[in-house]
Motif scaffolding. Structure first.
Motif, PDB file in Angstrom:
ATOM      1  N   ALA A 412       1.308   2.879   0.946  1.00 47.90           N
ATOM      2  CA  ALA A 412       0.801   2.749  -0.429  1.00 47.90           C
ATOM      3  C   ALA A 412      -0.629   2.234  -0.365  1.00 47.90           C
ATOM      4  O   ALA A 412      -0.869   1.030  -0.363  1.00 47.90           O
ATOM      5  CB  ALA A 412       1.683   1.813  -1.232  1.00 47.90           C
ATOM      6  N   ASP A 413      -1.575   3.144  -0.318  1.00 45.39           N
ATOM      7  CA  ASP A 413      -2.967   2.741  -0.107  1.00 45.39           C
ATOM      8  C   ASP A 413      -3.635   2.218  -1.374  1.00 45.39           C
ATOM      9  O   ASP A 413      -4.735   1.663  -1.317  1.00 45.39           O
ATOM     10  CB  ASP A 413      -3.750   3.913   0.476  1.00 45.39           C
ATOM     11  CG  ASP A 413      -3.213   4.324   1.845  1.00 45.39           C
ATOM     12  OD1 ASP A 413      -2.831   3.411   2.615  1.00 45.39           O
ATOM     13  OD2 ASP A 413      -3.148   5.521   2.133  1.00 45.39           O
ATOM     14  N   ALA A 414      -3.013   2.411  -2.539  1.00 46.80           N
ATOM     15  CA  ALA A 414      -3.468   1.805  -3.793  1.00 46.80           C
ATOM     16  C   ALA A 414      -2.334   0.893  -4.273  1.00 46.80           C
ATOM     17  O   ALA A 414      -1.555   1.269  -5.151  1.00 46.80           O
ATOM     18  CB  ALA A 414      -3.812   2.863  -4.831  1.00 46.80           C
ATOM     19  N   PRO A 415      -2.196  -0.304  -3.700  1.00 44.40           N
ATOM     20  CA  PRO A 415      -0.976  -1.097  -3.858  1.00 44.40           C
ATOM     21  C   PRO A 415      -0.670  -1.553  -5.273  1.00 44.40           C
ATOM     22  O   PRO A 415       0.493  -1.773  -5.607  1.00 44.40           O
ATOM     23  CB  PRO A 415      -1.212  -2.293  -2.939  1.00 44.40           C
ATOM     24  CG  PRO A 415      -2.686  -2.363  -2.751  1.00 44.40           C
ATOM     25  CD  PRO A 415      -3.171  -0.956  -2.801  1.00 44.40           C
ATOM     26  N   TYR A 416      -1.683  -1.679  -6.122  1.00 44.75           N
ATOM     27  CA  TYR A 416      -1.420  -2.127  -7.485  1.00 44.75           C
ATOM     28  C   TYR A 416      -1.289  -0.960  -8.468  1.00 44.75           C
ATOM     29  O   TYR A 416      -1.197  -1.160  -9.672  1.00 44.75           O
ATOM     30  CB  TYR A 416      -2.508  -3.099  -7.947  1.00 44.75           C
ATOM     31  CG  TYR A 416      -2.499  -4.397  -7.160  1.00 44.75           C
ATOM     32  CD1 TYR A 416      -1.489  -5.344  -7.369  1.00 44.75           C
ATOM     33  CD2 TYR A 416      -3.462  -4.664  -6.204  1.00 44.75           C
ATOM     34  CE1 TYR A 416      -1.462  -6.518  -6.645  1.00 44.75           C
ATOM     35  CE2 TYR A 416      -3.438  -5.835  -5.472  1.00 44.75           C
ATOM     36  CZ  TYR A 416      -2.440  -6.760  -5.691  1.00 44.75           C
ATOM     37  OH  TYR A 416      -2.404  -7.933  -4.961  1.00 44.75           O
ATOM     38  N   GLU A 417      -1.253   0.256  -7.913  1.00 46.27           N
ATOM     39  CA  GLU A 417      -1.083   1.442  -8.743  1.00 46.27           C
ATOM     40  C   GLU A 417       0.131   2.266  -8.328  1.00 46.27           C
ATOM     41  O   GLU A 417       0.628   3.079  -9.100  1.00 46.27           O
ATOM     42  CB  GLU A 417      -2.343   2.331  -8.651  1.00 46.27           C
ATOM     43  CG  GLU A 417      -3.615   1.622  -9.115  1.00 46.27           C
ATOM     44  CD  GLU A 417      -4.874   2.401  -8.754  1.00 46.27           C
ATOM     45  OE1 GLU A 417      -4.766   3.616  -8.474  1.00 46.27           O
ATOM     46  OE2 GLU A 417      -5.964   1.792  -8.732  1.00 46.27           O
ATOM     47  N   THR A 418       0.621   2.041  -7.114  1.00 45.48           N
ATOM     48  CA  THR A 418       1.749   2.814  -6.595  1.00 45.48           C
ATOM     49  C   THR A 418       3.036   2.495  -7.354  1.00 45.48           C
ATOM     50  O   THR A 418       3.369   1.323  -7.565  1.00 45.48           O
ATOM     51  CB  THR A 418       1.944   2.507  -5.102  1.00 45.48           C
ATOM     52  OG1 THR A 418       0.753   2.852  -4.395  1.00 45.48           O
ATOM     53  CG2 THR A 418       3.117   3.288  -4.530  1.00 45.48           C
TER      54      THR A 418
END
Length: 479
Positions: A412-418
């Protein structure tokens, strides 16, 4: 006459030899007293101090403690009806405040560098028939480690621990401040904060850092670095990897040592996640973990090919951590205050995800092919956690992932959007998640989970009876 240890066969041959060595040190008058320390349900050290002569026999006979200690919440209030049938524990041997016995693990014996001529040894809890106490958290971790051992694997962990140290202005020991709990101490800052990792800030507190460094080194703890953290009067210590019980034993001794050392030198240290001071930054406990193959000593998480984050074993273990993240939450973050840490983009994870070298993810994977330090960093914990429960929850969750061959999904490279399961936002929600997690409940023991949740729910009930400053400010004038 047989000792308690001999009667029930509680020690290995190695522990017998270690105990003989400890007795030799006591007979040589190396120390005057020995603290027999037992980590309770909160990971706090309790116990008794014996003079050296009495300590020689107590090593093998154990030390009796009242079972009401098992009934305490964080205010040290007894929250079970200990004088009813079964003592509220559904255990006839524990009613009426009956004794249980703590037995030293002689491998943990140390001489405390800050307390003159004082020995210290960590203990495990047993009932009168020699059975492990069902609420002994160190023994829960021992069970988890035994499951790994049966697979030819060993648990390895390194610790990153954040905490605050303040100048102690007033210990608040006046009669008017007594209570359960009493008034907290009055403190002032050592640093203003916000100069993260700057040498200037470090140099200003060098006396404190050197004090902690020398004392922790004298204890034999595997200290690697001392750091200035982002918040006011906030610090971080990093410890090298150790195996088995040692990481958890290190954590309970570390917290107690830092608080005692600081108190003796006019400071107040706290591992509370988010103290109530202006511009505070929350403290976390980041747990680095891997498995090691006992046959050849190699890291079982290290992948074989470029492009792989972890080995197959590591990926299944990672998936288990992710699958049980919500159920394990109250063991990693066991206080009401710990859930104040969850704020947007605060480096505190808010959902059950993993990612490669990304500090916004709950599970940060580090390393790769050829890197024996390949590991998983779990960033969900707070530094008040009982380390035996925190580590055991990781092992039980990881083992479930390995047995069911779970897939953790993509990084999850965009952790606050995944899109992912949200972590509990309150201690109440976390306890509900633990009760709903059938795997963790079975592994920890249904009786233990009921016991643990009862204590935590008693703390929540007390909290809900208090009128907070926010409520008073919000409603007192308005309505």
């Amino acid at each position: 006459m047989e000792s308690f240890v001999e009667r029930f066969g509680l020690w290995s041959a190695e522990q017998q030899a270690q105990a003989d060595a400890v007795v030799g040190r006591l007979q040589a008058s190396e120390v005057d007293v020995v603290r027999f320390a037992w980590p309770d349900q909160h990971g706090l050290l309790r116990g008794k101090t014996l003079v050296a002569e009495a300590a020689q026999g107590a090593l093998r006979d154990g030390v009796n403690l009242t079972s009401t200690l098992l009934a305490k919440d964080t205010s040290h209030r007894t929250v079970f009806p200990v004088f009813s049938a079964g003592g509220g524990f559904d255990s006839p041997g524990m009613q009426g405040g009956a004794d249980f016995t703590v037995v030293a693990d002689p491998a943990t014996f140390r001489v405390l560098p800050w307390a003159p001529r004082t020995g210290w040894v960590l203990c495990d809890a047993y009932t009168s028939d020699g059975s492990p106490c069902p609420f002994g958290t160190r023994q829960i971790l021992q069970r988890a480690l035994a499951e790994l051992d049966a697979l030819g694997l060993e648990f390895v962990a390194g610790l990153e621990v954040e905490f605050h140290v303040f100048k102690l202005d007033d210990p608040s020991l006046q009669l008017a401040h007594a209570g359960q709990p009493g008034e907290p101490p009055r403190v002032s800052l050592l640093t203003q904060g916000h100069q993260y990792l700057t040498e200037l800030r470090y140099d200003r507190v060098d006396a404190l850092m050197d004090l902690l460094r020398t004392q922790l080194a004298a204890l034999g703890l595997p200290l690697l670095s001392l750091e200035i953290e982002f918040g006011p009067s906030q610090f971080e210590l990093v410890f090298g990897p150790t195996a088995g019980l040692v990481p958890a034993d290190t954590m309970v001794l570390l917290r107690s040592a830092i608080k005692q050392i600081c108190q003796r030198h006019g400071y107040h240290a706290t591992f509370m996640c988010r103290p109530r001071i202006p511009n505070v930054m929350s403290s976390g406990w980041h747990l680095h973990q891997s498995l090691r193959r006992k046959a050849d000593g190699r890291n079982a998480f290290m992948p074989e090919r470029e492009g792989q984050a972890l080995s197959e074993t590591g990926l299944h273990y990672l998936a288990g951590l992710k699958a049980h993240a919500c159920g394990a939450a109250p063991l990693a973050s066991p206080t009401i205050n710990g859930y104040r840490r969850y704020r947007p983009f605060s480096l505190a994870p808010d959902r059950a995800i993993w990612a490669r070298d990304n500090r916004g993810a709950m599970l940060r994977v580090l390393g790769g092919p050829g890197q024996n330090a390949t590991r998983i960093e779990n960033r969900v914990g707070e530094p008040t956690a009982n380390p035996y429960l925190y580590l055991a929850s990781q092992i039980f969750a990881g083992l479930d992932g390995m047995r069911r061959r779970l897939d953790p999904g993509p990084s999850a490279d965009a952790p606050y959007e995944t899109a992912a399961d949200q972590l509990p936002r309150t201690l109440s929600d976390a306890l509900a998640a633990l009760r709903a997690d059938s795997v963790l409940t079975e592994q920890l023991g249904p009786r233990f989970v009921d016991y643990y949740c009862h204590i935590k729910e008693a703390e929540i009930a007390r909290f809900n009876l208090e009128v907070s400053e926010w409520e008073h400010r919000e409603y007192f004038d308005m309505f």
